[in-house]
Design an enzyme around this catalytic site. Structure first.
Site, PDB file in Angstrom:
ATOM      1  N   GLY A  48       0.773  -1.242   0.000  1.00  0.00           N
ATOM      2  CA  GLY A  48       0.000   0.000   0.000  1.00  0.00           C
ATOM      3  C   GLY A  48       0.801   1.287   0.000  1.00  0.00           C
ATOM      4  N   ASP A 107      -4.774   1.468  10.995  1.00  0.00           N
ATOM      5  CA  ASP A 107      -6.185   1.219  11.281  1.00  0.00           C
ATOM      6  C   ASP A 107      -6.271   0.716  12.734  1.00  0.00           C
ATOM      7  OD1 ASP A 107      -8.861   0.434  11.051  1.00  0.00           O
ATOM      8  OD2 ASP A 107      -8.492  -1.201   9.664  1.00  0.00           O
ATOM      9  N   THR A 111      -0.558  -3.934  12.944  1.00  0.00           N
ATOM     10  CA  THR A 111       0.641  -4.019  12.103  1.00  0.00           C
ATOM     11  C   THR A 111       1.764  -3.161  12.683  1.00  0.00           C
ATOM     12  OG1 THR A 111      -0.835  -4.225  10.207  1.00  0.00           O
ATOM     13  CG2 THR A 111       1.487  -3.822   9.726  1.00  0.00           C
ATOM     14  N   LYS A 135      -6.637   6.045  11.171  1.00  0.00           N
ATOM     15  CA  LYS A 135      -8.031   5.903  11.603  1.00  0.00           C
ATOM     16  C   LYS A 135      -8.054   5.885  13.129  1.00  0.00           C
ATOM     17  CE  LYS A 135      -9.696   3.081   7.738  1.00  0.00           C
ATOM     18  NZ  LYS A 135     -10.152   1.712   7.400  1.00  0.00           N
ATOM     19  N   ASP A 163      -5.706  -0.375  -1.551  1.00  0.00           N
ATOM     20  CA  ASP A 163      -6.524  -1.235  -2.401  1.00  0.00           C
ATOM     21  C   ASP A 163      -7.754  -1.791  -1.709  1.00  0.00           C
ATOM     22  OD1 ASP A 163      -4.870  -3.008  -0.675  1.00  0.00           O
ATOM     23  OD2 ASP A 163      -5.845  -4.596  -1.834  1.00  0.00           O
TER      24      ASP A 163
HETATM   25  P1  IMP Z   1      -3.877  -2.356  10.912  1.00  0.00           P
HETATM   26  O1  IMP Z   1      -2.930  -3.464  11.269  1.00  0.00           O
HETATM   27  O2  IMP Z   1      -5.307  -2.704  11.279  1.00  0.00           O
HETATM   28  O3  IMP Z   1      -3.476  -1.015  11.467  1.00  0.00           O
HETATM   29  O4  IMP Z   1      -3.973  -2.266   9.353  1.00  0.00           O
HETATM   30  C1  IMP Z   1      -2.881  -2.100   8.621  1.00  0.00           C
HETATM   31  C2  IMP Z   1      -3.032  -2.443   7.158  1.00  0.00           C
HETATM   32  O5  IMP Z   1      -4.367  -2.775   6.746  1.00  0.00           O
HETATM   33  C3  IMP Z   1      -2.683  -1.220   6.377  1.00  0.00           C
HETATM   34  O6  IMP Z   1      -1.308  -1.126   6.183  1.00  0.00           O
HETATM   35  C4  IMP Z   1      -3.436  -1.435   5.092  1.00  0.00           C
HETATM   36  O7  IMP Z   1      -2.666  -2.210   4.213  1.00  0.00           O
HETATM   37  C5  IMP Z   1      -4.666  -2.192   5.502  1.00  0.00           C
HETATM   38  N1  IMP Z   1      -5.829  -1.270   5.660  1.00  0.00           N
HETATM   39  C6  IMP Z   1      -6.353  -0.774   6.798  1.00  0.00           C
HETATM   40  N2  IMP Z   1      -7.400   0.028   6.565  1.00  0.00           N
HETATM   41  C7  IMP Z   1      -7.530   0.064   5.225  1.00  0.00           C
HETATM   42  C8  IMP Z   1      -8.435   0.766   4.337  1.00  0.00           C
HETATM   43  O8  IMP Z   1      -9.341   1.515   4.732  1.00  0.00           O
HETATM   44  N3  IMP Z   1      -8.243   0.557   3.015  1.00  0.00           N
HETATM   45  C9  IMP Z   1      -7.276  -0.263   2.510  1.00  0.00           C
HETATM   46  N4  IMP Z   1      -6.413  -0.921   3.289  1.00  0.00           N
HETATM   47  C10 IMP Z   1      -6.538  -0.758   4.634  1.00  0.00           C
HETATM   48 MG    MG Z   2      -0.175  -1.133   4.516  1.00  0.00          MG
END
Ligand code: IMP
Ligand code: MG
Length: 179
Positions: A48, A107, A111, A135, A163
């Site tokens: 991304g 988000d 990660t 977010k 994506d």
């Molecule tokens: P996290 O581990 O929940 O913070 O999410 C991390 C990964 O999820 C990001 O690096 C994105 O690749 C993917 N992601 C989270 N939210 C979105 C979104 O709204 N659109 C697309 N990809 C997302």
């Molecule tokens: Mg990402």
């Protein structure tokens, strides 16, 4: 374009190309000030963050190593699975180095927590993150990213590298799910 269709979903404009450009220029300055004497390792999180990374690093006024890692947590779904898998790792040791992670979006923060912990275990001198999008309402992690482009509502977004089921990445602006 105000509205776009990606597979079965429709999206509306959230952050324009001009807004992205202006904010990324400012982020480049913040990072230049914070890291100019630190010889950081810039680590872009694929897939991304590829577009953001290429625009951001051109706004940084020092030379630096740029590396890439690839993690997978989403699969083809719209929600994070919470399980992180390293699909492609760093070929370079991080011991003693200042690491600046470059992400498209934070988000839940799972990660971010996962990579931070990993690089800290490998004795990086410091581990910080620059995320284009944050977010805030969905965030459950330990520490938010140190550098944030835009704090956005808790809606699914595509475009500018992000994506939905591998599509939507080529869009030049950020679009949010139109419900
Ligand atoms: P996290 O581990 O929940 O913070 O999410 C991390 C990964 O999820 C990001 O690096 C994105 O690749 C993917 N992601 C989270 N939210 C979105 C979104 O709204 N659109 C697309 N990809 C997302
Ligand atoms: Mg990402």
């Amino acid at each position: 374009m105000e509205k776009v269709q990606v597979l079965d979903k429709s999206f509306r404009i959230s952050i324009s190309e001009a807004q992205l450009k202006e904010r990324i220029t400012a982020l480049g300055k913040e990072i230049s000030d914070a890291y100019k004497d630190k010889d950081p390792l810039l680590v872009s999180v694929l897939n991304g963050a590829f577009m953001f990374t290429s625009d951001l690093i051109r706004e940084i006024d020092f030379d630096a190593e740029v590396h890439f890692i690839r993690l997978s947590s989403y699969g083809d779904k719209m929600e994070s699975s919470g399980k992180i898998r390293e699909v492609m790792g760093l070929e370079k040791g991080v011991k003693g180095r200042h690491i600046l992670l470059i992400e498209d979006i934070v988000d839940t923060g799972h990660t971010l927590d996962w990579i931070r912990k990993r690089f800290e275990m490998e004795n990086a001198a410091s581990v910080k993150m620059c995320s284009l999008l944050f977010k805030e309402e969905a965030f459950q992690g330990n520490e938010p990213p140190e550098f944030i482009g835009f704090t956005i509502p808790n809606a699914f977004v595509v475009g500018y590298g992000l994506d939905y089921a591998h599509l939507g990445r080529t869009l030049s602006a950020i679009y949010e799910l139109d419900e």
